[in-house]
Motif scaffolding. Structure first.
Motif, short mmCIF file in Angstrom:
data_model
loop_
_atom_site.label_atom_id
_atom_site.label_comp_id
_atom_site.label_asym_id
_atom_site.label_seq_id
_atom_site.Cartn_x
_atom_site.Cartn_y
_atom_site.Cartn_z
N SER A 37 -6.76 -49.05 22.07
CA SER A 37 -5.72 -48.61 21.34
C SER A 37 -6.34 -47.09 19.95
O SER A 37 -7.35 -47.19 19.61
CB SER A 37 -5.19 -49.52 20.93
OG SER A 37 -5.79 -50.13 19.78
N VAL A 38 -5.52 -46.28 19.96
CA VAL A 38 -5.42 -45.72 18.69
C VAL A 38 -6.04 -46.18 17.45
O VAL A 38 -6.90 -45.91 16.84
CB VAL A 38 -4.83 -44.74 18.67
CG1 VAL A 38 -4.91 -44.38 17.28
CG2 VAL A 38 -3.34 -43.71 19.06
N ARG A 42 -9.54 -46.25 15.51
CA ARG A 42 -9.41 -45.30 14.18
C ARG A 42 -10.77 -46.36 13.35
O ARG A 42 -11.31 -46.44 13.15
CB ARG A 42 -8.22 -45.76 13.49
CG ARG A 42 -8.58 -45.51 12.20
CD ARG A 42 -7.11 -45.62 10.95
NE ARG A 42 -6.39 -44.48 11.60
CZ ARG A 42 -4.98 -44.52 12.49
NH1 ARG A 42 -4.51 -45.80 13.36
NH2 ARG A 42 -4.77 -43.85 13.05
N ASN A 59 -2.61 -42.45 27.33
CA ASN A 59 -1.30 -42.90 27.45
C ASN A 59 -2.18 -44.68 26.62
O ASN A 59 -2.86 -45.45 28.08
CB ASN A 59 -0.58 -43.53 29.06
CG ASN A 59 -0.20 -42.28 29.48
OD1 ASN A 59 0.95 -42.18 29.09
ND2 ASN A 59 -0.37 -41.54 31.23
N ASP A 62 0.34 -48.11 21.81
CA ASP A 62 0.39 -47.97 19.87
C ASP A 62 0.11 -46.33 19.70
O ASP A 62 0.20 -46.42 18.65
CB ASP A 62 -0.75 -48.60 19.82
CG ASP A 62 -2.11 -48.03 19.11
OD1 ASP A 62 -2.75 -47.36 20.65
OD2 ASP A 62 -2.89 -48.28 18.03
N SER A 63 0.06 -45.86 20.97
CA SER A 63 0.75 -44.10 20.39
C SER A 63 1.13 -43.89 21.96
O SER A 63 0.70 -43.65 23.01
CB SER A 63 -0.26 -44.15 20.18
OG SER A 63 -0.74 -42.71 19.88
N ARG A 67 1.44 -37.48 21.02
CA ARG A 67 1.07 -37.88 19.71
C ARG A 67 -0.30 -39.06 19.67
O ARG A 67 -1.30 -38.38 19.13
CB ARG A 67 1.32 -39.45 19.15
CG ARG A 67 2.80 -38.76 18.71
CD ARG A 67 3.17 -37.73 17.81
NE ARG A 67 4.85 -37.40 17.21
CZ ARG A 67 5.33 -37.93 16.27
NH1 ARG A 67 4.68 -39.60 16.01
NH2 ARG A 67 6.62 -37.42 16.30
N SER A 68 -1.21 -39.07 21.00
CA SER A 68 -2.93 -39.67 20.91
C SER A 68 -3.61 -38.66 20.68
O SER A 68 -4.68 -38.86 20.00
CB SER A 68 -2.72 -40.55 22.07
OG SER A 68 -1.95 -41.09 22.62
N GLU A 70 -3.43 -36.06 19.22
CA GLU A 70 -3.42 -35.14 17.72
C GLU A 70 -3.76 -36.55 16.63
O GLU A 70 -4.25 -35.94 15.92
CB GLU A 70 -1.63 -35.30 17.12
CG GLU A 70 -1.41 -34.80 15.27
CD GLU A 70 -0.11 -34.83 15.09
OE1 GLU A 70 -0.05 -33.92 14.12
OE2 GLU A 70 0.47 -34.66 16.25
N ALA A 71 -3.52 -38.03 17.40
CA ALA A 71 -3.73 -39.10 16.10
C ALA A 71 -5.91 -39.15 16.16
O ALA A 71 -6.54 -39.12 14.85
CB ALA A 71 -2.91 -40.25 16.58
#
Length: 201
Positions: A37-38, A42, A59, A62-63, A67-68, A70-71
């Motif tokens: 997950s993002v 992190r 895919n 949690d994102s 957005r994935s 970019e995050a």
């Protein structure tokens, strides 16, 4: 500054393990960490610092796909991000490249091709599925004076930070301009944007 490790972000355990095995074979001296997950990505970046390379499935639980990238790009401190996705339609590929991905590997390819693409990515090559040439009308969309200045900086080989300093704007603003430039020209990366821009006069 990117470290000597590679981040694999994929919530499919078998595929993540397969990618890890391939990367370990191709670059045995480089560590590999998996995040599903993002948020997990992190946490790894916080603990280990920026990776040398991030391999990202868009895919994630949690994102959303939009957005994935970019995050992950924001947290990876400039580390190159390559998308590995089963959704490899031309629009998705263009969107990923315009958002900052340096490569795109399709999960629908044969294992041998995925291995070859990963080897290319590790060697610093740009990898992406063939994408149909955008329509002429799309290529000829005009750029604003500021976008032309940004693209002139790219053509001169300057980094986003150098372009930002020269124009008196933030690197984030340069990234926004580049995303819009890629979308207007139908370009997949910086080099292609410059080529299409000059081709269109």
């Amino acid at each position: 500054m990117p470290g000597d490790w590679i981040l694999v972000v994929d919530d499919h355990p078998l595929f993540a393990a397969a990618v890890t095995d391939i990367v370990t074979q191709l670059a045995p001296e480089t560590g590999v960490e998996i995040a599903d997950s993002v948020a997990a990505a992190r946490a790894l970046v916080t603990r280990l610092g920026a990776p040398r390379l991030a391999l990202l499935d868009l895919n994630l639980p949690d994102s959303p796909a939009s957005r994935s990238l970019e995050a992950l790009g924001a947290m990876a401190d400039g580390a190159p991000v390559v998308v590995i996705s089963a959704h490899d339609d031309p629009l998705r590929v263009r969107q990923a490249m315009a958002a900052g991905a340096v490569g795109f590997i399709s999960k629908s390819q044969r294992p041998q091709r995925i291995m070859r693409d990963l080897a290319g990515v590790l060697a610093g090559a740009a990898v992406a599925p063939p994408v149909p040439e955008p329509a002429a009308a799309t290529r000829e969309l005009p750029l604003s004076p500021r976008q032309r200045e940004v693209l002139d900086g790219v053509a001169a080989g300057r980094s986003n930070k150098e372009i930002a300093a020269a124009l008196g704007v933030s690197p984030g603003t340069v990234k926004v301009h580049l995303r819009e430039i890629f979308a207007r020209l139908g370009a997949r990366n910086r080099m292609e944007a410059v080529a299409l821009y000059h081709r269109g006069g």
